[in-house]
Scaffold this active site. Sequence first.
Site, PDB file in Angstrom:
ATOM      1  N   GLU A  17       0.649  -1.162   0.057  1.00  0.00           N
ATOM      2  CA  GLU A  17       0.159  -0.141  -0.201  1.00  0.00           C
ATOM      3  C   GLU A  17       0.778   1.442   0.042  1.00  0.00           C
ATOM      4  OE1 GLU A  17      -2.901  -0.284   3.093  1.00  0.00           O
ATOM      5  OE2 GLU A  17      -4.341  -1.454   1.854  1.00  0.00           O
ATOM      6  N   GLU A  43      -6.549  -8.256  -1.002  1.00  0.00           N
ATOM      7  CA  GLU A  43      -6.795  -8.363   0.336  1.00  0.00           C
ATOM      8  C   GLU A  43      -8.321  -7.853   0.626  1.00  0.00           C
ATOM      9  OE1 GLU A  43      -4.778  -5.528   3.157  1.00  0.00           O
ATOM     10  OE2 GLU A  43      -3.025  -5.893   2.290  1.00  0.00           O
TER      11      GLU A  43
HETATM   12  C1  GAL Z   1      -4.223  -3.145   4.784  1.00  0.00           C
HETATM   13  C2  GAL Z   1      -2.954  -3.553   4.856  1.00  0.00           C
HETATM   14  C3  GAL Z   1      -2.840  -4.842   5.688  1.00  0.00           C
HETATM   15  C4  GAL Z   1      -3.495  -4.766   6.793  1.00  0.00           C
HETATM   16  C5  GAL Z   1      -4.998  -4.615   6.659  1.00  0.00           C
HETATM   17  C6  GAL Z   1      -5.998  -4.587   7.808  1.00  0.00           C
HETATM   18  O1  GAL Z   1      -4.712  -1.637   4.424  1.00  0.00           O
HETATM   19  O2  GAL Z   1      -2.427  -3.593   3.655  1.00  0.00           O
HETATM   20  O3  GAL Z   1      -1.347  -5.168   5.943  1.00  0.00           O
HETATM   21  O4  GAL Z   1      -2.995  -3.665   7.616  1.00  0.00           O
HETATM   22  O5  GAL Z   1      -4.925  -3.161   6.010  1.00  0.00           O
HETATM   23  O6  GAL Z   1      -7.152  -4.301   7.230  1.00  0.00           O
END
Ligand code: GAL
Length: 690
Positions: free
Chosen positions: A158, A310
């Site tokens: 990110e 994710e």
């Molecule tokens: C994302 C990040 C992850 C984790 C996740 C939690 O933004 O890339 O590493 O922190 O959020 O929701």
Amino acid sequence: MRTRSAAVSAKLPVLWHGGDYNPEQWLKYPEVLREDLRLMKLAGVNALSVGIFSWAALEPEEGRFEFEWLDAVFDSLEQNGQKVILATPSGGKPNWMAAKYPEIRRVDEKGQRDLQRARHNHCFTSPVYREKATTINTKLAERYGKHPALVMWHVSNEYSGECHCVLCMEAFRGYLREKFGTLEALNDAYWSRFWSHTYTAWEQIEAIDPSVHGLVLDWKRFVTRQTNAFLEVETAPLRKITPGVPITINMMGTFPGLDYQAMAGHVDVISWDSYPAWHRAGDDAHEGMRTAYMHDVNRGLKGKPFLLIESTPSHVNWQPLSVPKRPGMHRTASLQAVAHGSDGVLYFQWRKSRGSAEKFHGAVVDHVGHENTRVFQDVATVGADLAKLSAGPNGGVTGMSTPAEVGLIYDWENRWAIDASQQARNEGKDYEPTVQAHYKAFWARGIPVDIVASTADFAGYKVVVAPMLYMLRPGVAEALKAFVAGGGTLVATYMTGWTNENDLVHLGGWPGGGLQELFGIWVEELDALADGMTQRVRAVDGNALGLMGVYEARQLAEVVHLRGATAAATFMDEFYAGTPAVTVQTYGKGRAIYVASRNNAEFMDALGAGLRKSCELRGTFENVALPAGISATYRSDGVADYVFVMNFSRLDQTVKLDAATYHDALDDKAVAGSVTLKAYETRVLTRAAR
Ligand code: GAL
């Protein structure tokens, strides 16, 4: 266009299922690592993102590398049937590095250097950080480039944020010199005589002055550019040593800090992290629409399938309130991503960590450590679903395109310019919600939409919608004219064509940049309506868009004069009662439609219906009205269509099908007439491509 893109990796030519895996946190718990392998099989996991925050484990001291633990992870995953998405570790820098090389820590706008803490806070210009990233990335590529488990590079994590250190400011000035050549050109572009901000030496450009809007825009462009430059540094050794391994970064939807439309060309695969706030409002249909929109933004970045890299299996730990997903929601949210073009469903995170900030963030495996949880079983169900959807010829739905006939413009630079502007209504400028309001009219009808930058190629679309296209980047006005002249239908709104790419206002009235000729109107002024006030919009009898009766506008309405166009609706109130509220002009073989006010949902819906009919837009189904809260979209390779019907409501709903012959891809049964969906249920139907 109905086509099939190649799978992300020929080593895994199916839909991907997996997520962020942090074995480095569990090296002292070998029994946990062994158990992970058993559980991954049960969950139907085939791809894991490894090493995202592993720098301290990989290089515990400067120049001393430890790869043995990662070797073991690679080998055991490969033997277990999982592939590895290997991350470069720059998202979190080790303490030793931050202490020894203070220049890698970011400096804020006031010149304060950050302490070492948290993550995502490196200086992207620092030669030291660039060198350190190059070294570790080179070693990773050399060591794992040929490993059979490696399927993709996940570069950093990110990317975000900005740094104002001396090195970054020098680089910024270099960018401006390159762009403008002379200070005089810069001063002209920035209209800098205003408040006596004329620059007489490049060094004077040191702070980002919010009153100089051209400068604000260029700073934002620079941040994206410098992030791309760092990305290029990171990827150089990867491309050299592992030319066949695709590269991705995990993006964050429509995060305003980076122009993803300007970053897409620097990666091979678009991936994004999606965290909708399900169940927070009573009605999930709005969140369903918003999330569909975000997926379509990501598909639009390259015009091909992307990866949901994710998502949470249950809830997050960083929203004010995150309601764990109710039964059905995980499956529907996951399949929704696939419906809109994702070639996989991946999670943050595989296993809940034992300590630190994310120990209570949702995960596939909870602290209890076994598979007998609702969340694990939901994930396993999705794993089985994705396997079924990958089972058809050539990987089933994998790589299939989305046949969109509508191009909807969402443009980062335009957003920045609108955000920076100061005008009559500064509360509720709402660029993105406005784009989403236009999107919704198609989403609710099951009409696939591509979301694209203003500089996109519009050639394949029947309809282009350009809400609030305030800033016209070079060539955009000409491209819109060519699109309409060639037979396309263009819809624009209030606040179109006010400024150029430096945010200098077009002289000679709105819409500027030559667009008055296209729309056949002149806009004299913008009315900012006080909160709670409305302006009525009355359809003109027999108008070309099928608008009927009276609608309501709020917040923003423009005073429009016809210069060749025809009014399809007129305002009823205030000093501009009787003036045009919606106009239509024939231009070449097409039509240019202008909507002069921010209208209510009934209007947006009627406009969607009018466009569908008059432009013969193809929906997911022929002549089927979808009940509220149901959405439908499809993917196709020109041979077969995969149709996704999703219920974002808490009610059981029945959806009538059209006459095509359908097969339920998850239940493996023929379906005809209608499908019934329980609360939050999704059905995936196949049919011969239409
Ligand atoms: C994302 C990040 C992850 C984790 C996740 C939690 O933004 O890339 O590493 O922190 O959020 O929701």
